[in-house]
Design a protein around this motif. Sequence first.
Motif, short mmCIF file in Angstrom:
data_model
loop_
_atom_site.label_atom_id
_atom_site.label_comp_id
_atom_site.label_asym_id
_atom_site.label_seq_id
_atom_site.Cartn_x
_atom_site.Cartn_y
_atom_site.Cartn_z
N ALA A 1 0.83 -1.01 0.11
CA ALA A 1 0.03 -0.01 0.01
C ALA A 1 0.88 1.22 0.00
O ALA A 1 0.61 2.38 -0.57
N GLN A 2 1.96 1.18 0.68
CA GLN A 2 2.85 2.25 0.87
C GLN A 2 3.63 2.59 -0.61
O GLN A 2 3.96 3.78 -0.78
N SER A 3 3.93 1.52 -1.58
CA SER A 3 4.52 1.57 -2.64
C SER A 3 3.51 1.86 -3.86
O SER A 3 3.99 1.67 -4.89
N ALA A 4 2.19 1.69 -3.50
CA ALA A 4 1.23 1.87 -4.76
C ALA A 4 1.57 3.15 -5.49
O ALA A 4 1.81 4.23 -5.02
N PRO A 5 1.49 3.43 -6.71
CA PRO A 5 2.01 4.32 -7.53
C PRO A 5 0.99 5.64 -7.25
O PRO A 5 -0.30 5.23 -7.21
N SER A 6 1.35 6.59 -7.35
CA SER A 6 0.52 8.02 -7.30
C SER A 6 0.38 8.23 -8.94
O SER A 6 1.50 7.99 -9.68
N GLU A 7 -0.76 9.12 -8.98
CA GLU A 7 -0.94 9.51 -10.17
C GLU A 7 -1.56 11.07 -10.23
O GLU A 7 -2.10 11.49 -9.44
N ALA A 8 -1.00 11.95 -11.42
CA ALA A 8 -1.24 13.14 -11.43
C ALA A 8 -1.74 13.48 -13.16
O ALA A 8 -1.17 12.92 -13.80
N ARG A 9 -2.76 14.29 -13.00
CA ARG A 9 -2.90 14.72 -14.62
C ARG A 9 -2.62 16.27 -14.72
O ARG A 9 -3.31 17.03 -13.66
N LEU A 10 -1.50 16.55 -15.45
CA LEU A 10 -1.21 18.07 -15.40
C LEU A 10 -2.17 18.63 -16.11
O LEU A 10 -2.87 18.32 -17.10
N THR A 11 -2.53 19.87 -15.77
CA THR A 11 -3.27 21.14 -16.43
C THR A 11 -2.68 21.57 -17.79
O THR A 11 -3.25 21.84 -18.80
N SER A 12 -1.38 21.47 -17.66
CA SER A 12 -0.51 21.83 -19.18
C SER A 12 0.55 20.61 -19.42
O SER A 12 1.36 20.46 -18.35
#
Length: 112
Positions: free
Chosen positions: A23-34
């Motif tokens: 759970a600690q190493s589960a990937p994080s995801e972000a969608r950039l505005t640009s």
Amino acid sequence: MQKLSVLGACAAMAMLASGAAHAQSAPSEARLTSPVTAPQETVIAGVAWRCEGDACQGAGARMNADGLVRECKKVVAVVGPVASYKSRGRDLSIGQLRACNKAAIQMQTARN
């Protein structure tokens, strides 16, 4: 009989520990505005991030106890504002995203 109970308990504890580590190493995801113009890689708070286009993914064990908004602020300070952010299986709400991005805008303004 008692040995089997102890072994069973040890096995159960090992499974729980490995689940917590996962759970600690589960990937994080972000969608950039640009979107970024070229792939970028960086390490933010011990997490290796890779951004390509408008998609960023972070992978690494999180040893800190930062809340999601604080974690997002650290990422946004480096990669720029985000349209979405997910970490540890949780998505930031619209209000949380505003708070995260607002901090990044203030930091960028202070730098200029």
